[in-house]
Design a protein around this motif. Structure first.
Motif, PDB file in Angstrom:
ATOM      1  N   ASP A  25       0.833  -1.204   0.000  1.00  0.00           N
ATOM      2  CA  ASP A  25       0.000   0.000   0.000  1.00  0.00           C
ATOM      3  C   ASP A  25       0.869   1.257   0.000  1.00  0.00           C
ATOM      4  O   ASP A  25       0.562   2.237  -0.656  1.00  0.00           O
ATOM      5  N   ALA A  26       1.987   1.204   0.743  1.00  0.00           N
ATOM      6  CA  ALA A  26       2.873   2.369   0.831  1.00  0.00           C
ATOM      7  C   ALA A  26       3.693   2.563  -0.445  1.00  0.00           C
ATOM      8  O   ALA A  26       4.043   3.682  -0.796  1.00  0.00           O
ATOM      9  N   PHE A  27       4.035   1.476  -1.122  1.00  0.00           N
ATOM     10  CA  PHE A  27       4.880   1.535  -2.319  1.00  0.00           C
ATOM     11  C   PHE A  27       4.267   0.687  -3.436  1.00  0.00           C
ATOM     12  O   PHE A  27       4.817  -0.342  -3.817  1.00  0.00           O
ATOM     13  N   PRO A  28       3.120   1.080  -4.003  1.00  0.00           N
ATOM     14  CA  PRO A  28       2.462   0.248  -5.012  1.00  0.00           C
ATOM     15  C   PRO A  28       3.266   0.102  -6.304  1.00  0.00           C
ATOM     16  O   PRO A  28       3.063  -0.853  -7.042  1.00  0.00           O
ATOM     17  N   GLU A  29       4.185   1.023  -6.565  1.00  0.00           N
ATOM     18  CA  GLU A  29       4.972   0.951  -7.795  1.00  0.00           C
ATOM     19  C   GLU A  29       6.357   0.342  -7.593  1.00  0.00           C
ATOM     20  O   GLU A  29       7.212   0.440  -8.467  1.00  0.00           O
ATOM     21  N   ALA A  30       6.596  -0.316  -6.468  1.00  0.00           N
ATOM     22  CA  ALA A  30       7.909  -0.920  -6.214  1.00  0.00           C
ATOM     23  C   ALA A  30       8.306  -1.940  -7.281  1.00  0.00           C
ATOM     24  O   ALA A  30       9.433  -1.896  -7.784  1.00  0.00           O
ATOM     25  N   PRO A  31       7.415  -2.863  -7.694  1.00  0.00           N
ATOM     26  CA  PRO A  31       7.844  -3.847  -8.703  1.00  0.00           C
ATOM     27  C   PRO A  31       8.174  -3.224 -10.054  1.00  0.00           C
ATOM     28  O   PRO A  31       8.905  -3.802 -10.842  1.00  0.00           O
TER      29      PRO A  31
END
Length: 156
Positions: free
Chosen positions: A111-117
């Motif tokens: 939720d905090a980093f949805p674009e990490a992947p």
């Protein structure tokens, strides 16, 4: 401005994500080869390993007919290390795998980093794919190192 590769943006995003990861707060994260000061016990190198010369391997191909876009696949070489003045290899090995586990967790969407992947939108996807453990006992104590790869796919 047109780009010929997503590698620079992916490297920058990977560093941003890992430096923000709470699980890596006690780990020194280095952009590229090591500097002179190796006093930190837990280190993570992005775009470098002691056993290789390349920071990133990449391949490109046409994405579709007409050559309007290209697909790019690349692998970022990384190296995690845990060292101490004692001879406790089991502890060093456990700690180096904990560092790599934190990297793998940081690359998952949350939720905090949805674009990490996607490395903050720099690539279509990224994942931790390979690893190779080394262990050393020397006069300075035990050292465990883990060379690993972050593989990425991008559209340019």
């Amino acid at each position: 401005m047109a780009t010929t590769s997503r590698v620079p943006a992916a490297l920058n995003a990977l560093l941003t994500i890992l430096r923000a990861a709470p699980a890596l707060a006690a780990t020194h994260i280095e952009d590229g080869p090591p500097g002179v000061n190796l006093t930190d016990r837990h280190r993570l190198y992005i775009g470098w390993s002691p056993s290789g010369d390349q920071a990133v391997d990449l391949q490109q191909s046409f994405a579709s007919a007409g050559a309007r876009t290209r697909d790019e696949s690349f692998t970022i070489t990384c190296y995690a290390e845990s060292r101490a003045g004692d001879k406790d290899m089991a502890l060093r090995r456990t700690q180096v795998f904990e560092i790599v586990a934190a990297v793998e967790a940081a690359l998952r969407a949350t939720d905090a980093f949805p674009e990490a992947p996607t490395l903050l939108g720099a690539v279509l996807w990224s994942e931790l794919t390979t690893g190779s453990l080394t262990q050393e006992q020397g006069s300075d104590g035990a050292l465990a190192g883990l060379v690993f790869s972050v593989s990425c796919r991008a559209r340019i």
